[in-house]
Structure formats: structure tokens, C-alpha cells
Design a protein around this motif. Sequence first.
Motif, short mmCIF file in Angstrom:
data_model
loop_
_atom_site.label_atom_id
_atom_site.label_comp_id
_atom_site.label_asym_id
_atom_site.label_seq_id
_atom_site.Cartn_x
_atom_site.Cartn_y
_atom_site.Cartn_z
N VAL A 12 0.83 -1.21 0.00
CA VAL A 12 0.00 0.00 0.00
C VAL A 12 0.86 1.25 0.00
N ASP A 13 1.97 1.22 0.72
CA ASP A 13 2.88 2.37 0.74
C ASP A 13 3.47 2.64 -0.64
N GLN A 14 3.67 1.59 -1.44
CA GLN A 14 4.26 1.74 -2.76
C GLN A 14 3.23 1.98 -3.85
N ASP A 15 1.99 1.52 -3.63
CA ASP A 15 0.94 1.62 -4.65
C ASP A 15 -0.41 1.65 -3.94
N ALA A 16 -1.09 2.78 -3.99
CA ALA A 16 -2.36 2.94 -3.26
C ALA A 16 -3.51 2.14 -3.87
N SER A 17 -3.31 1.56 -5.05
CA SER A 17 -4.36 0.74 -5.65
C SER A 17 -4.31 -0.66 -5.04
N HIS A 18 -5.23 -1.49 -5.45
CA HIS A 18 -5.31 -2.87 -4.93
C HIS A 18 -4.29 -3.82 -5.58
N LYS A 19 -3.64 -3.40 -6.65
CA LYS A 19 -2.85 -4.33 -7.46
C LYS A 19 -1.70 -4.97 -6.70
N SER A 20 -0.94 -4.20 -5.97
CA SER A 20 0.19 -4.77 -5.23
C SER A 20 -0.29 -5.66 -4.09
N VAL A 21 -1.36 -5.25 -3.42
CA VAL A 21 -1.92 -6.07 -2.34
C VAL A 21 -2.45 -7.38 -2.91
N ALA A 22 -3.05 -7.34 -4.10
CA ALA A 22 -3.55 -8.57 -4.72
C ALA A 22 -2.42 -9.58 -4.91
N GLU A 23 -1.23 -9.11 -5.24
CA GLU A 23 -0.09 -10.02 -5.39
C GLU A 23 0.27 -10.65 -4.04
N VAL A 24 0.19 -9.88 -2.97
CA VAL A 24 0.49 -10.40 -1.63
C VAL A 24 -0.54 -11.46 -1.24
N SER A 53 -5.48 0.67 9.98
CA SER A 53 -4.95 2.03 9.90
C SER A 53 -5.88 2.82 8.99
N GLY A 54 -5.58 4.07 8.74
CA GLY A 54 -6.43 4.89 7.90
C GLY A 54 -6.47 4.46 6.45
N ASP A 55 -5.41 3.77 5.98
CA ASP A 55 -5.37 3.39 4.57
C ASP A 55 -5.28 1.88 4.34
N LEU A 56 -5.38 1.09 5.42
CA LEU A 56 -5.30 -0.36 5.27
C LEU A 56 -5.96 -1.06 6.46
N THR A 57 -6.84 -1.99 6.16
CA THR A 57 -7.44 -2.83 7.19
C THR A 57 -7.33 -4.28 6.72
N ILE A 58 -6.90 -5.16 7.62
CA ILE A 58 -6.82 -6.59 7.33
C ILE A 58 -7.68 -7.30 8.37
N VAL A 59 -8.60 -8.13 7.89
CA VAL A 59 -9.57 -8.77 8.76
C VAL A 59 -9.63 -10.26 8.44
N ASN A 60 -9.72 -11.08 9.48
CA ASN A 60 -10.02 -12.50 9.32
C ASN A 60 -11.53 -12.62 9.47
N VAL A 61 -12.21 -12.97 8.39
CA VAL A 61 -13.67 -13.11 8.40
C VAL A 61 -14.00 -14.59 8.37
N TYR A 141 -8.55 -4.38 2.98
CA TYR A 141 -9.26 -3.19 2.49
C TYR A 141 -8.30 -2.02 2.38
N GLY A 142 -8.52 -1.20 1.36
CA GLY A 142 -7.70 -0.01 1.13
C GLY A 142 -8.23 1.19 1.87
N GLY A 143 -8.41 1.07 3.17
CA GLY A 143 -8.90 2.15 4.01
C GLY A 143 -9.28 1.59 5.37
N ASP A 144 -9.92 2.42 6.18
CA ASP A 144 -10.37 1.98 7.49
C ASP A 144 -11.77 1.37 7.35
N PHE A 145 -11.81 0.06 7.24
CA PHE A 145 -13.06 -0.68 7.03
C PHE A 145 -14.10 -0.38 8.11
N PHE A 146 -13.67 -0.18 9.33
CA PHE A 146 -14.60 -0.04 10.44
C PHE A 146 -15.16 1.38 10.59
N GLU A 147 -14.52 2.37 9.97
CA GLU A 147 -14.97 3.75 10.12
C GLU A 147 -15.57 4.35 8.85
N ALA A 148 -15.42 3.70 7.72
CA ALA A 148 -15.89 4.27 6.45
C ALA A 148 -17.42 4.34 6.41
#
Length: 174
Positions: A12-24, A53-61, A141-148
Amino acid sequence: MEQFVADCRTAVDQDASHKSVAEVVDRAMRDPAGVTQALGEPTESGIFPIYKSGDLTIVNVVWKPGMTIMPHNHEMWAVIGIYGGREDNIFWRRVADDPHGRIEAAGARALSTGEYAPLGKDLIHSVTNPIPKLTGAIHVYGGDFFEAERSEWDPENLTEHAYDMSKVRALFEG
């Protein structure tokens, strides 16, 4: 799990889009047993935060057997990876010029163990666990999932309303 979070953070720090996270997420889903081992075998349904965080949320659903959640949007991109079970998504689109914000079905995709899918910022979807066991998924998620601020749609008449996180949490608990 610490390395997964660090890799998502770097992406996310290198690319604000979902593309780099999709690779992870893709790399992680190549070893779903390893993800299960890192998180523990699911024993109950729920929304379990891993990182926020404000620009990334990771959740186990963890979805209950037969559980369905109403159509909703995120107002941010997401990448969903299934580490155990199945998640069926119905994709929706807004009906043009509808005064009540109604939606109509526009497609679907089933995700099974080891699969992942990116979801765009404007995507509306509903989710069902169609199998008779718990389904585990990593949602990034590319943001704060719980506050959006976002929307959900009544499952019967498909009208738009404000998203109610307490209602969603109750679905996972009930």
C-alpha cells in the motif's frame, strides 16, 4: 501473519491501488494450510481484526454455514482470499435514475479455498457461505473498514440505506 501484514503495508505504501496487495494475497492463498496454521483453525464465526490504519485494514472473516450478508459496498477497494471453505458473491449495480437507490444483479463469482478476488472501490456485493461448515477468509481493504461511511441494501426490496456495522456483527454472532 506478521510478514503478511508487513507485505500488505509495504504494498500500500508503494501503490495505493489494490494491485500490489492482490499479489500479496495471491502468494498467501497459494498456501491456504499455512494461512490456517497462522490464524488457527476457525472455531466460530466473526469479524476478527488483524491490522487497522487509515489506509489499510486486514480482517479475518469467518462465515457461519449457510450465512448470507445483504448487498453492501465498501467505498474502498478490497482483496478477498479464501483459506478454507467457499464464499459466493453476487455483484450488483445501481438501477439508473432510481430515486430509492435500488440495485439489480449484475454477475456472480464463487471463491473456494486458495482463491482470491480483487473488488473495486465502487463494487456492490452480497456474500453467502453455501456450505455446511465455517468458511475462513482474509479480507484486505484499502482504508479503514470499520470507520468508512457506506451503504447496504435491504435484501427484500433492494433499497439503499446507511451501513449498520452493529447489525452486521450481530449476523456473525446470531
